[in-house]
Scaffold this motif. Structure first.
Motif, short mmCIF file in Angstrom:
data_model
loop_
_atom_site.label_atom_id
_atom_site.label_comp_id
_atom_site.label_asym_id
_atom_site.label_seq_id
_atom_site.Cartn_x
_atom_site.Cartn_y
_atom_site.Cartn_z
N ARG A 52 4.39 4.70 8.86
CA ARG A 52 3.50 5.86 8.66
C ARG A 52 3.79 6.90 9.74
NH1 ARG A 52 -1.56 6.23 11.50
NH2 ARG A 52 -1.76 4.65 13.13
N ASN B 246 5.90 -1.74 7.37
CA ASN B 246 4.89 -0.76 6.96
C ASN B 246 5.04 0.44 7.89
OD1 ASN B 246 2.51 0.70 6.49
ND2 ASN B 246 1.42 -1.15 5.86
N HIS C 280 9.48 2.27 4.66
CA HIS C 280 8.19 1.76 4.18
C HIS C 280 8.43 0.79 3.02
CE1 HIS C 280 3.88 1.69 3.70
NE2 HIS C 280 4.00 1.94 2.42
N SER D 198 0.84 -1.19 0.00
CA SER D 198 0.00 0.00 0.00
C SER D 198 0.88 1.24 0.00
CB SER D 198 -0.91 0.01 1.23
OG SER D 198 -1.73 -1.13 1.26
N PRO D 199 0.55 2.25 -0.83
CA PRO D 199 1.37 3.46 -0.87
C PRO D 199 1.27 4.25 0.43
CG PRO D 199 -0.63 3.75 -2.14
CD PRO D 199 -0.60 2.30 -1.74
N ILE D 200 2.24 5.12 0.65
CA ILE D 200 2.20 6.01 1.81
C ILE D 200 0.98 6.92 1.72
CG2 ILE D 200 3.42 7.87 3.00
CD1 ILE D 200 6.03 6.63 2.00
N ASP D 201 0.23 6.99 2.78
CA ASP D 201 -1.01 7.76 2.78
C ASP D 201 -0.69 9.26 2.85
OD1 ASP D 201 -3.50 8.86 3.11
OD2 ASP D 201 -4.11 7.50 4.74
N PRO D 202 -0.96 10.01 1.78
CA PRO D 202 -0.64 11.44 1.78
C PRO D 202 -1.56 12.27 2.66
CG PRO D 202 -1.82 10.85 -0.22
CD PRO D 202 -1.57 9.57 0.51
N SER D 203 -2.68 11.69 3.11
CA SER D 203 -3.62 12.44 3.95
C SER D 203 -3.14 12.55 5.40
CB SER D 203 -5.00 11.77 3.92
OG SER D 203 -4.95 10.49 4.54
N ILE D 204 -2.16 11.75 5.79
CA ILE D 204 -1.63 11.81 7.15
C ILE D 204 -0.58 12.91 7.23
CG2 ILE D 204 -0.45 10.56 8.99
CD1 ILE D 204 -1.52 7.98 7.85
#
Length: 234
Positions: free
Chosen positions: A220, A218, A208, A131-137
């Motif tokens: 974040r 993983n 990551h 899963s890609p790094i969540d840009p919303s965090i």
């Protein structure tokens, strides 16, 4: 060859401990405990345990990995496992790479072996895409690194947490100064607090998706509030 011979087992470890430890490498078919009156001449200082084991795996590849990764694993500071391929004729280790005390001194420590596992290239093309790094965090100076260890298997070796923290500290300090580093044994996660956000950003990109001990990490960002909540033992 599917069988390995394990020498210098710490007296506090049982057959169940050894089976759990070697099951982290691959499926163990059988474990046989016994006492070797000759002891083990290839040990650090004068600490010798006569407790030995014969461990049989289902597939030869797992026996090879056991020799490669568990041989010289330090237990309780002064004991080291000696693991080699089982010689059925002589009931002993068959590991020509390690011959004498001089070779023992050159053997890598458990921390060095873990660093090698963390940094070496690994081919896991059979796994699903990461899963890609969540840009919303929002970016922060804190990271949560998941799937670093198996809380049911990797924690049976005495002082496993101190060894793991030392390895992680060495790797993480390559990106910048650390303010805190914590392990959550029940989750298999590591939490790190850097002194600057830029350090955490660089570490996130590098950690990551990396593999450590055949486990994909993983990572974040986490807020200060979440860091405190995750690392506080209730």
């Amino acid at each position: 060859m599917t069988t390995v011979y394990v020498e210098n087992i710490h007296p506090s470890l049982t057959q169940t401990h050894i089976k759990k430890l070697f099951n982290t490498i691959g499926k163990v078919k059988d474990v046989h405990f016994f006492m070797n009156d000759l002891g083990n001449p290839f040990v650090e200082g004068s600490v010798v345990s006569k407790q030995c084991a014969i461990v049989s795996f289902v597939v030869p590849e797992d026996a090879y990995m056991a020799v490669k990764t568990i041989n010289w694993l330090k237990v309780k500071d002064v004991y080291r496992f000696r693991v080699g391929f089982y010689n059925h004729r002589y009931k002993s280790c068959k590991n020509p790479a390690i011959r004498d005390e001089e070779d023992f001194q050159k053997a890598p420590t458990n921390e060095e072996l873990r660093q090698q596992e963390l940094t070496k290239p690994t081919n896991h093309s059979d796994l699903p895409p990461l899963s890609p790094i969540d840009p919303s965090i929002p970016a922060s100076s804190n990271l949560q690194i998941c799937n670093v260890f198996d809380p049911h298997r990797d924690t049976i070796v005495p002082q496993w947490d101190k060894n793991l923290l030392r390895v992680m500290q060495i790797e993480l300090e390559k990106f910048g100064d650390l303010a805190a580093l914590d392990i959550i044994p029940s989750k298999g996660n590591v939490y790190v607090k850097f002194t600057e956000v830029a350090f955490a950003e660089e570490a996130l990109l590098k950690f990551h998706g990396r593999f450590f001990n055949n486990r994909r990490l993983n990572a974040r960002f986490v807020s200060n509030e979440d860091y405190q909540r995750f690392t506080t033992v209730s």
